[in-house]
Design an enzyme around this catalytic site. Structure first.
Site, PDB file in Angstrom:
ATOM      1  N   ASP A 280      38.058  39.144  75.272  1.00  0.00           N
ATOM      2  CA  ASP A 280      37.634  40.532  75.451  1.00  0.00           C
ATOM      3  C   ASP A 280      36.387  40.863  74.649  1.00  0.00           C
ATOM      4  OD1 ASP A 280      39.813  40.768  77.068  1.00  0.00           O
ATOM      5  OD2 ASP A 280      40.647  42.539  76.088  1.00  0.00           O
TER       6      ASP A 280
ATOM      7  N   CYS B 259      45.846  35.596  72.949  1.00  0.00           N
ATOM      8  CA  CYS B 259      44.995  36.793  72.961  1.00  0.00           C
ATOM      9  C   CYS B 259      45.450  37.881  73.932  1.00  0.00           C
ATOM     10  CB  CYS B 259      43.549  36.383  73.182  1.00  0.00           C
ATOM     11  SG  CYS B 259      42.869  35.543  71.724  1.00  0.00           S
ATOM     12  N   ASP B 260      44.570  38.852  74.118  1.00  0.00           N
ATOM     13  CA  ASP B 260      44.924  40.178  74.616  1.00  0.00           C
ATOM     14  C   ASP B 260      45.776  40.214  75.880  1.00  0.00           C
ATOM     15  OD1 ASP B 260      42.922  40.439  72.686  1.00  0.00           O
ATOM     16  OD2 ASP B 260      42.276  42.340  73.489  1.00  0.00           O
ATOM     17  N   LYS B 261      45.384  39.509  76.934  1.00  0.00           N
ATOM     18  CA  LYS B 261      46.134  39.585  78.192  1.00  0.00           C
ATOM     19  C   LYS B 261      47.034  38.368  78.395  1.00  0.00           C
ATOM     20  CE  LYS B 261      43.735  43.150  78.485  1.00  0.00           C
ATOM     21  NZ  LYS B 261      42.948  42.787  77.311  1.00  0.00           N
TER      22      LYS B 261
ATOM     23  N   CYS C  36      41.423  37.652  66.654  1.00  0.00           N
ATOM     24  CA  CYS C  36      40.661  38.450  65.668  1.00  0.00           C
ATOM     25  C   CYS C  36      41.572  39.100  64.633  1.00  0.00           C
ATOM     26  CB  CYS C  36      39.822  39.490  66.390  1.00  0.00           C
ATOM     27  SG  CYS C  36      38.560  38.756  67.449  1.00  0.00           S
TER      28      CYS C  36
ATOM     29  N   GLU D 276      38.067  47.542  78.802  1.00  0.00           N
ATOM     30  CA  GLU D 276      38.258  47.945  77.417  1.00  0.00           C
ATOM     31  C   GLU D 276      36.930  48.448  76.880  1.00  0.00           C
ATOM     32  OE1 GLU D 276      41.235  45.638  74.937  1.00  0.00           O
ATOM     33  OE2 GLU D 276      39.323  44.898  74.191  1.00  0.00           O
TER      34      GLU D 276
ATOM     35  N   SER E  43      39.815  49.018  72.980  1.00  0.00           N
ATOM     36  CA  SER E  43      40.188  47.830  72.239  1.00  0.00           C
ATOM     37  C   SER E  43      41.171  48.212  71.147  1.00  0.00           C
ATOM     38  CB  SER E  43      38.937  47.215  71.614  1.00  0.00           C
ATOM     39  OG  SER E  43      39.284  46.329  70.582  1.00  0.00           O
TER      40      SER E  43
END
Length: 608
Positions: free
Chosen positions: A82, A123-125, A192, A488, A514
């Protein structure tokens, strides 16, 4: 076997001679036929630092599983970074990738009749997509994430990705300072280092019960991260036999991921001020589990749950500091002492949550040396892209529950939760704000709307000085359908901070933010503009009133004016609720996504 192996469909009987021949070509040995076949679902990619270090571990897990007599086969999913996709049309693909990931896991495991799976996410997804697939498949499953990145350092200041983004747009920061931050903000592999979406979801997975203690907080570079994989490889084989041989269905994802477990996870999220994106993902995962878990449930949880931890971007603490203070089991233990969670729920590691907290709560004087080792796992402070390659430990744990990283209920940062659901005439189905990142001086805010029909236009307006103190930036047609893809938007919120307007402006959108976002940033407005939501009827100059304590958000124009604006919009026919022409390439894949997706209050799931 009390429950027949799924893989027997492809391995038993004369007519499966061809399939068995192909299995042999995959490396199946004669003695492995009739034993469980376990999928290793890896998310390795060299595009994403959260996954770049996962290349070897999948094959190591395969060897661990096969040493126990089963067969294991690895496959990979996609992953979108992202941060790299941020601020341009690449971000349109991030949220839709969640469904591609879920589908790919379902496709592979059902096409080849896998009996169980171990998911290597990060990570995010990716974690949400794999969790959605786990609920669909409902076969024995355990998760191990790739772990968080170490925080960067310039001098004595701990840094992360968001620092680099904010400082880059701040004209008062020199080029040399920006370069120093850029070079040091992301020093290792891993997700992150703040409580952004990736780490929030990996932490919530511990609360759901499908991931092991330390999953969300042990840094990627530490040897104890590899030990999680060793533990998970043993558990997935044990659980597979428990289900198929013994008929024990308590270890299946839908039984672990009960309604109580989802409420626990959301309570954790509110208590630690997690990413607003977790709301979107938890709703979608619950949907796949056929649970009636809604925004109203989240609203109720947010009203009753205090903020026990503030982590970057809401403080100078990072995930490594949460680990030192006892990690997610430490926060859950404090919530349990406050009577705020259901500790009777079961977990993939065979413990109830109550038993897990008794074993892993660092405030318990009787904790083992193994538990101390987990939570003293420390960053090494050097550039490092290799998983489990260092053994640095903190000299002592952070046990200060009054002023430390994790607080007790009595010493909470705020008695009200770190996330809140607001409703009003421009968000009749709700919207979400991370209150843990909002200065209390602007919990009540009134200002004039400045409307933009894209993230790009909003960024230009902020950086050009068009947005002034006291304004409410309104970004429309960036929802799941309107984007499409609900990109995002860390850049607009970062630029507001760069322009020193963080406590002087609000931002509302039908898009999302985010996990690195802070400030009075309100997303997921539902229904979205492209679905006929009233946010699409707001005009520049309208006054908007936000009241977090009362959970309200309204545009201060009469019902009659809103009705007339709706009538005028609908008179446009097939051009109604469509943004003005904008330079955005919307491919067939994105149009297909937009044709099926719900608004954010339903988790942006496909409506089929």
């Amino acid at each position: 076997m009390k429950n027949k192996l799924r893989s027997a469909t492809t391995t038993e009987g004369r007519r499966m001679a061809g399939a068995r021949s192909l299995w042999r070509a995959n490396g199946v040995k004669e003695e492995q036929f009739g034993k469980p076949m376990i999928a290793i679902v890896n998310s390795f990619t060299q595009f994403v630092p959260g996954h770049v270090h996962l290349h070897q571990i999948g094959q190591e897990v395969k060897r661990m599983i096969e040493a126990q007599g089963c067969f294991a086969a690895e496959f990979n999913t996609i992953a979108v970074d992202d941060g790299i996709a941020m601020g341009h049309d690449g971000m349109l693909y991030s949220l839709p990738s969640r469904d591609v990931i879920a589908d790919s896991v379902e496709y592979m495991c059902n096409a080849h009749m896998a009996d169980a799976m171990i998911c290597i996410s990060n990570c995010d997804k990716i974690t949400p997509g794999m969790l959605m697939a786990a609920m669909r498949l409902n076969i024995p499953t355990i998760f191990v994430s790739g772990g968080p990145m170490e925080a960067g350092k310039v001098g004595d200041k701990a840094l992360d990705l968001v620092d680099a983004m904010v400082m880059a747009a701040d004209d008062t920061v020199s080029d040399a300072e920006v370069l120093a931050v850029e070079e040091n903000a992301c020093p290792t592999c891993g997700s992150c280092s703040g409580m952004f979406t990736a780490n929030s979801m990996n932490c919530l997975n511990e609360a759901i019960g499908l991931a092991l203690p330390g999953n969300g907080t042990i840094v990627a570079t530490h040897i104890n991260r590899k030990h999680l994989f060793e533990q998970a490889a043993k558990i997935i084989v044990d659980n597979t036999y428990k289900y198929y041989r013994d008929g024990d269905d308590s270890i299946l994802p839908r039984n672990i991921g009960s309604l109580s477990a989802f409420k626990n996870a959301m309570t954790l999220d509110v208590a630690m001020g997690g990413s607003t994106n977790t709301v979107l993902h938890i709703l979608a995962i619950a949907h796949e589990a056929n649970l009636n878990f809604t925004m109203d449930d989240i609203d109720q949880i947010s009203r009753n749950t205090p903020v026990l931890a503030k982590v970057a971007p809401n403080s100078d603490y990072h995930i490594e500091d949460v680990n030192r203070a006892g990690g997610i089991l430490g926060i859950l233990a404090e919530l349990d002492r406050g009577g705020l969670i259901d500790s009777s729920v079961c977990r993939a590691d065979g413990l109830t949550l109550k038993q897990a907290m008794a074993q892993y709560d660092v405030t318990n004087p009787q904790i083992s040396d193994k538990v101390k080792s987990i939570y003293t796992s420390a960053p090494a402070g050097i550039r490092n892209l290799t998983m489990g390659s260092q053994k640095t430990h903190y000299a002592k744990l952070d046990l200060d529950r009054e002023k430390g990283c994790i607080r007790s209920v009595k010493n909470a940062y705020n008695k009200d939760g770190g996330l809140a659901v607001l409703k009003g005439n421009i968000a009749t189905d709700g919207c979400v704000v991370k209150t843990a990142g909002v200065d209390e001086s602007i919990f009540k805010f009134k200002g004039k709307a400045r409307v933009y029909q894209s993230q790009d236009d909003a960024c230009d307006g902020i950086l050009s000085g068009e947005v002034k103190a006291g304004d409410v930036v309104v970004i429309v047609y960036e929802g799941p359908r309107g984007g499409p893809g609900m990109q995002e938007m860390l850049y607009p919120t970062s630029y507001i901070k760069s322009r020193h307007l963080g406590e002087k402006c609000a931002l509302i959108t039908d898009g999302r933010f985010s996990g690195g976002t802070s400030g009075l940033s309100i997303g997921h407005v539902s229904p979205e503009a492209a679905a006929g939501g009233a946010i699409g009827l707001v005009h520049t100059g309208d006054e908007i009133e936000i009241n977090i304590p009362e959970r309200s958000i309204n545009v201060l124009v009469s019902d009659e004016i809103l009705a007339q604006r709706r009538k005028n919009e609908e008179a446009k026919g097939n051009k109604a609720y469509v943004p003005d022409p904008r330079p955005r390439r919307v491919t067939g894949a994105l149009r297909a996504y937009a044709s099926l997706v719900s608004s954010a209050d339903k988790g942006a799931v496909r409506m089929i």
